[in-house]
Motif scaffolding. Structure first.
Motif, short mmCIF file in Angstrom:
data_model
loop_
_atom_site.label_atom_id
_atom_site.label_comp_id
_atom_site.label_asym_id
_atom_site.label_seq_id
_atom_site.Cartn_x
_atom_site.Cartn_y
_atom_site.Cartn_z
N GLU A 10 2.79 8.71 -7.25
CA GLU A 10 3.87 9.46 -6.60
C GLU A 10 3.32 10.42 -5.54
OE1 GLU A 10 7.03 11.01 -9.21
OE2 GLU A 10 6.12 9.76 -10.78
N LEU A 11 2.10 10.91 -5.74
CA LEU A 11 1.49 11.80 -4.75
C LEU A 11 1.24 11.04 -3.45
CD1 LEU A 11 -1.11 13.59 -7.05
CD2 LEU A 11 1.25 14.28 -6.54
N LEU A 12 0.77 9.80 -3.59
CA LEU A 12 0.54 8.96 -2.41
C LEU A 12 1.86 8.58 -1.75
CD1 LEU A 12 -2.27 6.64 -3.83
CD2 LEU A 12 -2.50 8.83 -2.62
N ALA A 13 2.88 8.33 -2.55
CA ALA A 13 4.19 7.98 -2.01
C ALA A 13 4.79 9.15 -1.23
CB ALA A 13 5.12 7.55 -3.14
N ARG A 14 4.57 10.37 -1.70
CA ARG A 14 5.08 11.55 -0.98
C ARG A 14 4.47 11.64 0.41
NH1 ARG A 14 5.94 16.55 -5.12
NH2 ARG A 14 6.87 15.35 -6.80
N ALA A 15 3.15 11.40 0.48
CA ALA A 15 2.48 11.44 1.78
C ALA A 15 3.01 10.34 2.69
CB ALA A 15 0.97 11.30 1.59
N ALA A 16 3.18 9.13 2.14
CA ALA A 16 3.68 8.01 2.93
C ALA A 16 5.09 8.30 3.45
CB ALA A 16 3.68 6.73 2.09
N ALA A 17 5.93 8.91 2.62
CA ALA A 17 7.29 9.24 3.03
C ALA A 17 7.31 10.21 4.21
CB ALA A 17 8.08 9.81 1.86
N LEU A 18 6.26 11.03 4.31
CA LEU A 18 6.15 11.99 5.41
C LEU A 18 5.41 11.40 6.61
CD1 LEU A 18 5.24 15.15 3.30
CD2 LEU A 18 7.42 14.70 4.46
N GLY A 19 4.90 10.17 6.45
CA GLY A 19 4.13 9.55 7.52
C GLY A 19 2.77 10.18 7.70
N GLN A 20 2.20 10.70 6.62
CA GLN A 20 0.92 11.40 6.68
C GLN A 20 -0.12 10.70 5.81
OE1 GLN A 20 1.95 15.31 5.28
NE2 GLN A 20 3.02 15.85 7.16
#
Length: 167
Positions: A10-20
């Motif tokens: 989920e930590l990686l998904a949060r970054a992906a959702a922000l495009g970071q």
């Protein structure tokens, strides 16, 4: 109530959702709630996407941690895992570069390491530092440059690699 931990993915998904590119802090046995809170606050200020801690032999998120984090525990995801090495291996499989903070081991200084991509910063416990298997799982060691006798003495404990512990 109990703190709502998340899964490392989920930590990686949060970054992906922000495009970071993800920036994750991984803690190997930090036991002091004040230290945990300060580290959570610091990774939030750095623009990090979350923290991974151990279930055993490490401080959980408590009201003292929330207070020391100045509320950053409510803004970042925190994952609590049983097997830290397995979590590191999963991060590596997802393309995250794992950088272990160590002292006195002739590693690279921080300014020579490219941290612009997906990065996991791995720090050891207050008294014993990184466990050898955790250090070996990381891609790169970064030496924490230290000057001044008191600063070096305190940080050496936090970041040294434990060579005396069996794997």
């Amino acid at each position: 109530g109990e703190y709502p931990y998340v899964e490392p993915s989920e930590l990686l998904a949060r970054a992906a959702a922000l495009g970071q590119a993800p920036l994750v802090l991984v803690l190997d046995g930090v036991t002091d709630p004040q230290n945990l809170g300060a580290l959570v606050r610091s990774v939030h200020v750095l623009g990090g996407h979350g923290v991974i801690i151990q279930k055993d032999r490490a401080a959980p998120v408590t009201p003292a941690v929330v207070k020391a984090s100045a509320g950053a525990t409510e803004l970042l995801g925190i994952a609590r895992v049983t097997n830290l090495v397995r979590a590191l291996e999963e991060l590596k499989e997802a393309g995250v570069f794992l950088c272990a903070a160590v002292a006195g081991n002739r590693e690279f200084p921080p300014w020579r390491v490219d941290l612009s991509g997906p990065t996991g910063l791995v720090l050891g416990s207050e008294g014993k530092g990184l466990r050898p298997l955790v250090r070996r799982t990381c891609d790169q060691g970064v030496e924490v440059p230290m000057q001044g006798s008191m600063l070096g003495a305190s940080l050496n404990y936090a970041y040294r690699v434990r060579d005396d512990e069996p794997n």
